[in-house]
Design an enzyme around this catalytic site. Sequence first.
Site, PDB file in Angstrom:
ATOM      1  N   ASN A   1      38.535-110.262  43.540  1.00 41.58           N
ATOM      2  CA  ASN A   1      37.897-109.479  44.597  1.00 41.58           C
ATOM      3  C   ASN A   1      37.239-110.324  45.685  1.00 41.58           C
ATOM      4  O   ASN A   1      37.491-110.120  46.867  1.00 41.58           O
ATOM      5  CB  ASN A   1      36.902-108.485  43.992  1.00 41.58           C
TER       6      ASN A   1
ATOM      7  N   CYS B   1      31.510-106.360  42.138  1.00 40.65           N
ATOM      8  CA  CYS B   1      30.723-106.120  40.923  1.00 40.65           C
ATOM      9  C   CYS B   1      29.381-105.483  41.234  1.00 40.65           C
ATOM     10  O   CYS B   1      28.816-104.760  40.416  1.00 40.65           O
ATOM     11  CB  CYS B   1      30.523-107.434  40.174  1.00 40.65           C
TER      12      CYS B   1
ATOM     13  N   GLU C   1      29.341-113.558  34.709  1.00 40.21           N
ATOM     14  CA  GLU C   1      28.920-112.493  35.622  1.00 40.21           C
ATOM     15  C   GLU C   1      29.970-111.404  35.503  1.00 40.21           C
ATOM     16  O   GLU C   1      31.118-111.573  35.905  1.00 40.21           O
ATOM     17  CB  GLU C   1      28.809-113.010  37.047  1.00 40.21           C
TER      18      GLU C   1
END
Length: 485
Positions: free
Chosen positions: A154, A287, A253
């Site tokens: 992303n 995220c 993460e």
Amino acid sequence: MKFSSLNKSYINGEWAEGLTGRTNDILNPFDGSLLSTVSLASSQQVQESFEHAKEAQKEWAKTTPEQRNEILRKAVSYFQENREDIMDVIVRETGGSLIKANAELGLTIEILKEAMTYTHEVNRVHEVPSAVEGKVNRIHRRPLGVISSISPFNFPMNLSVRTIAPAIALGNSVVHKPDVQVSYSGGIIIAAAFEYAGLPKGVLNMIITDLEEIGDDMLTNPIPRLISFTGSTPVGRHIGEVAGKNLKRVALELGGNNPFIVLSDANVDRAADAAIFGKYLHQGQICMSINRLIVHKDLYEDFIGKFVERAKALPYGNPLDPKTVIGPLVNESQIEKAQRYIEEAKQSGAVLALEGKREGNVLTPYIFRDVKNTDKIAQTELFSPIVSIIRAESDEEAIEIANDTEYGLSSAIFTDDLERGERLGLEIDSGMTHINDQTVNDGPNVAFGGNKLSGMGRFGNPWVVEEFTVTKWISKQTVARQYPF
């Protein structure tokens, strides 16, 4: 596309053809056009990369802060001098808008510059007192060693450099694997920047390959001391399990179910503007993207009206058009997953405040209202331009709803009382809370990371220094010590 000739892995200072005999086409997610074809590296090449990194790190650890800073400075200049070409690649490869590409490249440069401020932390020594007569205690900070880095599709450039830059700054070496569908923005351009900067061979090795070939090789190899991964929570769980068995450190993460809370005293117009940005930047494929809008009952209808009106007007289509906000999802699989979420929500009785549509891989905004926090759509990381709006009977209930999730990455609170907002922010079990802003915030000098199933560890200076180094106690006995036996 510029850089398309660099379609190989970068191993021990050389551009290396993948030895699997297989290739992968890099496609533009908007129109499916072929950007380049990359050769896929073999499992043996991954092993060799770790061996090269191990040997290179021994010498790299001996370099001075000034030498490491010069490499980082030259890497920054590469990104700056090739800015327009790099942004073009980010847009074409990830499907992100020009706004997103500019932000991603900007963050990449900021991370590199910030890394230059803490190269001196390696070999820093401080003394601590001792109860033993004549003993001098010295605590040294040393490079950790070799780091295994795995980045997602992303925001591939800055989420790769977020590991690579501090690792190199602190005297470590890296074996890095980007998501193969974004091989250029996630790996090739970064390797080219450090090649240009004169980084010694073997300090950064960039592997273009897929899981079919390497499986868990990036995790199980005995050489790396830390595994840095950004991506989904299920994969993060697996990495944590493998790393735990081998007593490796992790920096994870992972996913988020990020709440955006509108309290009873909030400015609705400002809240709606912030929520639009925090939800629809990069089509919600972040995220930190807003997943749940939790709105106090007194402002509920007003907020929905303004938010829906703004969402309806967002330009969508080709991300190369400077006006575009909503571009394509990264691939067919991601858009099909998003459509399944929509159908499941409809079947469960969720009410559509705005029904979007699909055009190719572009999905326009879908907004569900009157969602219960227990609904599946409210407990799923949507990673798309889909959002749930939840009604809260009180400000206190809004905080309870925000915490009622297994994730804990980012969050936001809108209120006219900033002090109260901060107090309530501390009650939210997430790594980050932003008052009178949206959930998508990042920076190289803040503590970035999540709680619960959203990850382990923190990026950002000085927290990443602790993550990517090891401390060593050396004592010197300056006078003869008397022992009891």
